[in-house]
Design an enzyme around this catalytic site. Structure first.
Site, PDB file in Angstrom:
ATOM      1  N   ASP A 168      45.115  41.017  27.870  1.00  0.00           N
ATOM      2  CA  ASP A 168      46.452  40.983  28.316  1.00  0.00           C
ATOM      3  C   ASP A 168      46.855  42.137  29.010  1.00  0.00           C
ATOM      4  OD1 ASP A 168      45.828  38.452  27.406  1.00  0.00           O
ATOM      5  OD2 ASP A 168      47.187  38.520  25.614  1.00  0.00           O
ATOM      6  N   ASP A 252      50.963  40.202  33.238  1.00  0.00           N
ATOM      7  CA  ASP A 252      49.695  40.506  32.070  1.00  0.00           C
ATOM      8  C   ASP A 252      48.417  40.528  32.656  1.00  0.00           C
ATOM      9  OD1 ASP A 252      51.801  39.907  30.368  1.00  0.00           O
ATOM     10  OD2 ASP A 252      51.066  38.487  28.990  1.00  0.00           O
ATOM     11  N   HIS A 301      48.499  33.128  31.514  1.00  0.00           N
ATOM     12  CA  HIS A 301      46.883  33.527  31.847  1.00  0.00           C
ATOM     13  C   HIS A 301      45.981  32.557  32.392  1.00  0.00           C
ATOM     14  CE1 HIS A 301      48.239  36.317  27.996  1.00  0.00           C
ATOM     15  NE2 HIS A 301      48.922  36.773  29.016  1.00  0.00           N
ATOM     16  N   ASP A 303      42.692  32.559  32.526  1.00  0.00           N
ATOM     17  CA  ASP A 303      41.268  32.395  31.997  1.00  0.00           C
ATOM     18  C   ASP A 303      40.982  30.994  31.255  1.00  0.00           C
ATOM     19  OD1 ASP A 303      42.772  33.633  30.168  1.00  0.00           O
ATOM     20  OD2 ASP A 303      41.447  35.556  30.059  1.00  0.00           O
ATOM     21  N   CYS A 405      39.910  36.394  26.042  1.00  0.00           N
ATOM     22  CA  CYS A 405      41.049  37.144  25.833  1.00  0.00           C
ATOM     23  C   CYS A 405      41.061  38.277  24.672  1.00  0.00           C
ATOM     24  CB  CYS A 405      42.017  36.055  25.013  1.00  0.00           C
ATOM     25  SG  CYS A 405      42.699  34.851  26.456  1.00  0.00           S
TER      26      CYS A 405
END
Length: 421
Positions: A168, A252, A301, A303, A405
């Site tokens: 992040d 992020d 995010h 991913d 992550c």
């Protein structure tokens, strides 16, 4: 100090003054010449000394180098669950979490996550590190810090969160480490846990860039952001309305995903267009930034929605279809839809969805670290000819991330190439 007394008295006084002036002139001239000769001699001696001791700098490989998500992994940063705290229940946290978990945040905000759960997460991540080492990967860790301390800036008061998810906050592009200007107030000082590592990489040749630190003033957030149902969120996201405004750049790093010269990013609850534009200008002209979007009621995010796992090979979440998928198909990419996750409904996922099953870490084009409990996605990878390294981090998942992550790849063995035409 030389004192000169003025003499009065006709020609005698004038002669005396002339004589004193001549003497003074010769004295000053001699001093200047002596000082110049002394300085010149010293400088010459210093030059000789420097020449005698100059050696060619030792050329060494930069410890930081990564261009994509799949080249052979050599070094990685793995986050820490130790001392992790629940963030205070502020507007930006509320916008990124589901209603069923709001009582949890209201009760535990500013305190540590439940001790027993956190203890199990720590053990799981330690085992993950051991497995990575067994696979030949160098593992680095952030500093363990006390995240429960309250802090105050001119614009807000908060306590901290954790250093669990390096993906992040840190993004590696080539030999450069970029510190992201994250959007949550609870993560304002998260960079402190990584600074010793980053300074070490910098001293050994890496580039180090910190994006403009946001003030996180109230103007960065839509204080009246309407959060009620999933349908509301879908509509707002489709209209381009998010809890973060365009008051100042924020992003992020986990909203970006790399494929050589092409980097893909989404506008999300934590990444605004100003942040994306900063990255575009910073990385130009060597890299191209592409904005893509998804049918996602809570974008945060990329991913666990769109995970590029090889050259021209991407996992695309079937529940959050990509609105620009045609351009990948036209470029000849293979789009793989991962199976529905198997994680039980009663397992606490306070900060994420079940789709962490596709949040995998590639150790190379033909090796992937995957959830040991997710047998269906393991079979999917095996059908693609990719060996699965099975690891259980089920309790660590509850803190908001899967393998991708929990890590930032520092060095992968590969070169800068273009995979998207």
């Amino acid at each position: 100090m030389l004192r000169v007394r003025c003499l009065r008295g006709g020609s005698r006084g004038a002669e005396a003054a002339h004589l004193i002036g001549a003497m003074l002139g010769r004295a000053v001239t001699g001093w200047v010449q002596g000082a110049f000769q002394s300085t010149s001699s010293a400088a010459a001696a210093q030059r000789r000394h420097a020449v005698e001791h100059v050696t060619e700098p030792v050329q060494q490989e930069c410890p930081v180098c990564s261009y994509n998500e799949w080249d052979p992994l050599e070094e990685v940063i793995v986050g820490r669950a130790e001392n992790a705290c629940v963030p205070p229940f502020t507007v930006e946290v509320k916008a990124n979490t589901y209603e069923k978990h709001w009582p949890f945040y209201q009760q535990y905000g500013g305190q540590r996550f439940p001790a027993d759960h956190l203890k199990k997460a720590v053990v799981e991540i330690e085992e993950m590190c051991n497995i990575l080492r067994h696979e030949g990967v160098t593992v680095r860790r952030p500093e363990p810090l006390n995240w429960s301390m309250e802090y105050k800036t001119p614009d807000f008061t908060s306590s901290g969160m954790y250093s669990a998810m390096p993906r992040d906050i840190l993004m590696v592009v080539g030999n450069e480490i970029i510190e992201a200007p994250m959007a949550w107030r609870a993560r304002f000082f998260e960079y402190r846990a990584y600074r010793p590592l980053i300074k070490e990489y910098f001293r050994n040749g890496a580039k180090w860039t910190t994006a403009p630190k946001p003030t996180m003033a109230d103007a960065l957030y839509d204080q009246d952001y309407p959060i009620r149902t999933v349908e509301d969120r879908n509509k707002l996201a489709a209209e381009g309305k998010f809890v973060t405004t365009e008051h100042e750049p924020c992003f992020d790093a986990a909203d970006f995903i790399r494929a050589g010269r092409d980097i893909f990013v989404q506008r999300s609850q934590v990444t605004n267009y100003m942040g994306i534009e900063w990255m575009r200008r910073h990385l130009a002209p060597d890299y191209n930034i592409h904005i893509i979007s998804f049918k996602d009621p809570n974008p945060m995010h990329i991913d666990a929605t769109f995970n590029i796992i090889g050259p021209g090979l991407v996992l695309s979440n079937p529940d959050r279809p990509c609105r620009q998928i045609d351009m990948f198909q036209k470029a000849g990419w293979t789009i793989v839809k991962p199976p529905t996750p198997l994680i039980p409904d009663d397992h606490p996922l306070w900060m994420s969805s079940k789709w962490l099953s596709m949040n995998v870490l590639m150790l190379g084009e033909k090796r992937v670290m995957v959830d040991a409990n997710e047998s269906t996605i393991q079979k999917m990878f095996e059908s693609l000819g990719i060996k699965t390294i099975k690891v259980n981090i089920r309790h660590a998942n509850s803190l908001g991330g899967g393998f991708h992550c929990w890590t930032t790849d520092v060095r992968r063995r590969g070169t800068l190439q273009s995979y998207f035409n």
